[in-house]
Scaffold this motif. Sequence first.
Motif, mmCIF file in Angstrom:
data_model
loop_
_atom_site.group_PDB
_atom_site.id
_atom_site.type_symbol
_atom_site.label_atom_id
_atom_site.label_comp_id
_atom_site.label_asym_id
_atom_site.label_seq_id
_atom_site.Cartn_x
_atom_site.Cartn_y
_atom_site.Cartn_z
ATOM 1 N N ASN A 159 1.037 -1.176 -0.044
ATOM 2 C CA ASN A 159 -0.123 0.225 -0.096
ATOM 3 C C ASN A 159 0.624 1.627 0.099
ATOM 4 O O ASN A 159 2.096 1.392 0.501
ATOM 5 C CB ASN A 159 -0.475 0.099 1.054
ATOM 6 N N PHE A 160 1.591 1.913 -1.210
ATOM 7 C CA PHE A 160 1.825 2.836 -1.607
ATOM 8 C C PHE A 160 1.567 4.309 -0.438
ATOM 9 O O PHE A 160 -0.182 4.898 -0.903
ATOM 10 C CB PHE A 160 2.197 3.152 -2.260
ATOM 11 N N THR A 161 2.725 4.634 0.346
ATOM 12 C CA THR A 161 2.317 6.293 0.532
ATOM 13 C C THR A 161 2.431 6.849 -0.405
ATOM 14 O O THR A 161 3.083 6.845 -1.465
ATOM 15 C CB THR A 161 3.061 6.896 1.811
ATOM 16 N N ILE A 162 2.021 8.836 -1.325
ATOM 17 C CA ILE A 162 2.873 9.456 -1.920
ATOM 18 C C ILE A 162 3.584 10.079 -1.609
ATOM 19 O O ILE A 162 4.103 10.037 -3.296
ATOM 20 C CB ILE A 162 1.469 10.565 -2.400
ATOM 21 N N GLU A 163 4.548 9.786 -0.586
ATOM 22 C CA GLU A 163 5.536 10.308 -0.524
ATOM 23 C C GLU A 163 6.744 8.982 -1.158
ATOM 24 O O GLU A 163 7.233 9.356 -2.278
ATOM 25 C CB GLU A 163 6.472 10.536 0.596
ATOM 26 N N THR A 164 6.443 7.910 -0.956
ATOM 27 C CA THR A 164 7.264 6.036 -1.533
ATOM 28 C C THR A 164 6.536 6.360 -2.871
ATOM 29 O O THR A 164 7.635 6.214 -3.820
ATOM 30 C CB THR A 164 6.574 5.189 -0.986
ATOM 31 N N LEU A 165 5.468 6.306 -3.463
ATOM 32 C CA LEU A 165 5.764 7.103 -4.954
ATOM 33 C C LEU A 165 6.432 8.063 -5.599
ATOM 34 O O LEU A 165 6.961 7.721 -7.011
ATOM 35 C CB LEU A 165 3.989 6.914 -4.720
ATOM 36 N N VAL A 166 6.138 8.857 -4.861
ATOM 37 C CA VAL A 166 6.664 10.069 -5.173
ATOM 38 C C VAL A 166 8.540 10.176 -5.720
ATOM 39 O O VAL A 166 9.341 10.534 -6.691
ATOM 40 C CB VAL A 166 6.736 11.484 -4.750
ATOM 41 N N LYS A 167 8.966 9.164 -4.439
ATOM 42 C CA LYS A 167 10.639 8.939 -4.118
ATOM 43 C C LYS A 167 10.937 8.145 -5.476
ATOM 44 O O LYS A 167 11.461 8.023 -6.395
ATOM 45 C CB LYS A 167 10.956 8.427 -3.329
ATOM 46 N N LEU A 168 10.429 6.803 -5.731
ATOM 47 C CA LEU A 168 10.371 5.720 -6.709
ATOM 48 C C LEU A 168 10.182 6.484 -8.076
ATOM 49 O O LEU A 168 10.884 6.174 -8.972
ATOM 50 C CB LEU A 168 9.152 4.724 -6.522
ATOM 51 N N SER A 169 8.855 7.442 -8.713
ATOM 52 C CA SER A 169 9.178 8.196 -9.657
ATOM 53 C C SER A 169 10.318 9.164 -9.988
ATOM 54 O O SER A 169 11.255 8.922 -11.782
ATOM 55 C CB SER A 169 8.489 9.035 -9.939
ATOM 56 N N ASP A 170 11.111 9.614 -8.757
ATOM 57 C CA ASP A 170 12.452 10.847 -8.759
ATOM 58 C C ASP A 170 13.563 9.565 -9.274
ATOM 59 O O ASP A 170 14.808 9.436 -10.595
ATOM 60 C CB ASP A 170 12.624 11.131 -7.999
ATOM 61 N N VAL A 171 13.509 8.215 -8.585
ATOM 62 C CA VAL A 171 14.876 7.601 -8.739
ATOM 63 C C VAL A 171 14.461 6.631 -10.421
ATOM 64 O O VAL A 171 15.948 6.586 -10.612
ATOM 65 C CB VAL A 171 15.132 6.817 -7.490
ATOM 66 N N LEU A 172 13.889 6.094 -10.231
ATOM 67 C CA LEU A 172 13.992 5.193 -11.686
ATOM 68 C C LEU A 172 13.003 5.722 -12.488
ATOM 69 O O LEU A 172 13.315 5.637 -13.710
ATOM 70 C CB LEU A 172 12.411 4.558 -11.615
ATOM 71 N N GLY A 173 13.031 7.683 -12.711
ATOM 72 C CA GLY A 173 12.758 8.194 -14.192
ATOM 73 C C GLY A 173 11.387 7.963 -14.666
ATOM 74 O O GLY A 173 11.569 8.168 -16.181
ATOM 75 N N VAL A 174 10.895 7.227 -13.882
ATOM 76 C CA VAL A 174 9.323 7.490 -14.477
ATOM 77 C C VAL A 174 8.382 7.742 -13.579
ATOM 78 O O VAL A 174 8.164 8.167 -12.677
ATOM 79 C CB VAL A 174 9.149 6.056 -14.078
ATOM 80 N N ASP A 175 6.684 8.197 -13.653
ATOM 81 C CA ASP A 175 5.819 8.405 -13.820
ATOM 82 C C ASP A 175 5.184 7.688 -13.144
ATOM 83 O O ASP A 175 4.164 7.321 -14.078
ATOM 84 C CB ASP A 175 4.736 9.341 -14.017
ATOM 85 N N LEU A 176 5.414 7.088 -11.889
ATOM 86 C CA LEU A 176 4.494 5.988 -11.427
ATOM 87 C C LEU A 176 2.472 6.327 -11.122
ATOM 88 O O LEU A 176 1.848 5.753 -10.271
ATOM 89 C CB LEU A 176 5.351 5.540 -9.753
ATOM 90 N N MET A 177 2.297 8.167 -11.377
ATOM 91 C CA MET A 177 1.371 8.222 -10.452
ATOM 92 C C MET A 177 0.701 9.211 -11.193
ATOM 93 O O MET A 177 1.616 10.252 -12.011
ATOM 94 C CB MET A 177 1.212 9.190 -9.067
ATOM 95 N N LYS A 178 -1.022 9.624 -12.305
ATOM 96 C CA LYS A 178 -0.658 10.279 -12.550
ATOM 97 C C LYS A 178 -2.474 11.073 -12.215
ATOM 98 O O LYS A 178 -3.472 9.726 -12.425
ATOM 99 C CB LYS A 178 -0.710 10.067 -14.313
ATOM 100 N N VAL A 179 -2.382 11.978 -12.013
ATOM 101 C CA VAL A 179 -3.623 12.593 -11.341
ATOM 102 C C VAL A 179 -4.321 13.082 -12.613
ATOM 103 O O VAL A 179 -3.755 14.540 -13.329
ATOM 104 C CB VAL A 179 -4.352 13.430 -10.674
#
Length: 144
Positions: free
Chosen positions: A76-96
């Motif tokens: 169950n990802f937090t928004i903070e984790t998704l943002v960090k993952l997106s930055d490290v991996l260079g992909v957009d994991l969260m789109k609103v």
Amino acid sequence: MTNKEKFLSLVSKEETPTVERAKARLARKNYTKLSHKIAITILTRLDELGWRQVTLADKMGVSAQQVNKWVKGKENFTIETLVKLSDVLGVDLMKVSTLKEDSKKQVVKYRSSEIYTVSSNITHLKLQITRSSDTAYENNYQTA
């Protein structure tokens, strides 16, 4: 002894939470689907970068076990984790999507007939007309 009596003698008298578990699984269906999509995106990106899960764990500052939970799709990802993952991996994991973006989608209306059926939602169409030997024209829609 009747078949019903035989059956009842085999059935446990203990109550099981099967129905409750099934209802809970249905309630988590959308969350689970999204979590699996994120996991697949993470795994795909790790392959593209040539990284292992341990490498991602080091860059994120978390344990390898935590990354393993992510890629299993059970976190169950937090928004903070998704943002960090997106930055490290260079992909957009969260789109609103915004209301403006939703209103830009085109609605396709069609009529059903005995000859053809439409089985998916398509937002963008590119019409292609081809000649066939048994019919005058066929309209093959492809997503753009």
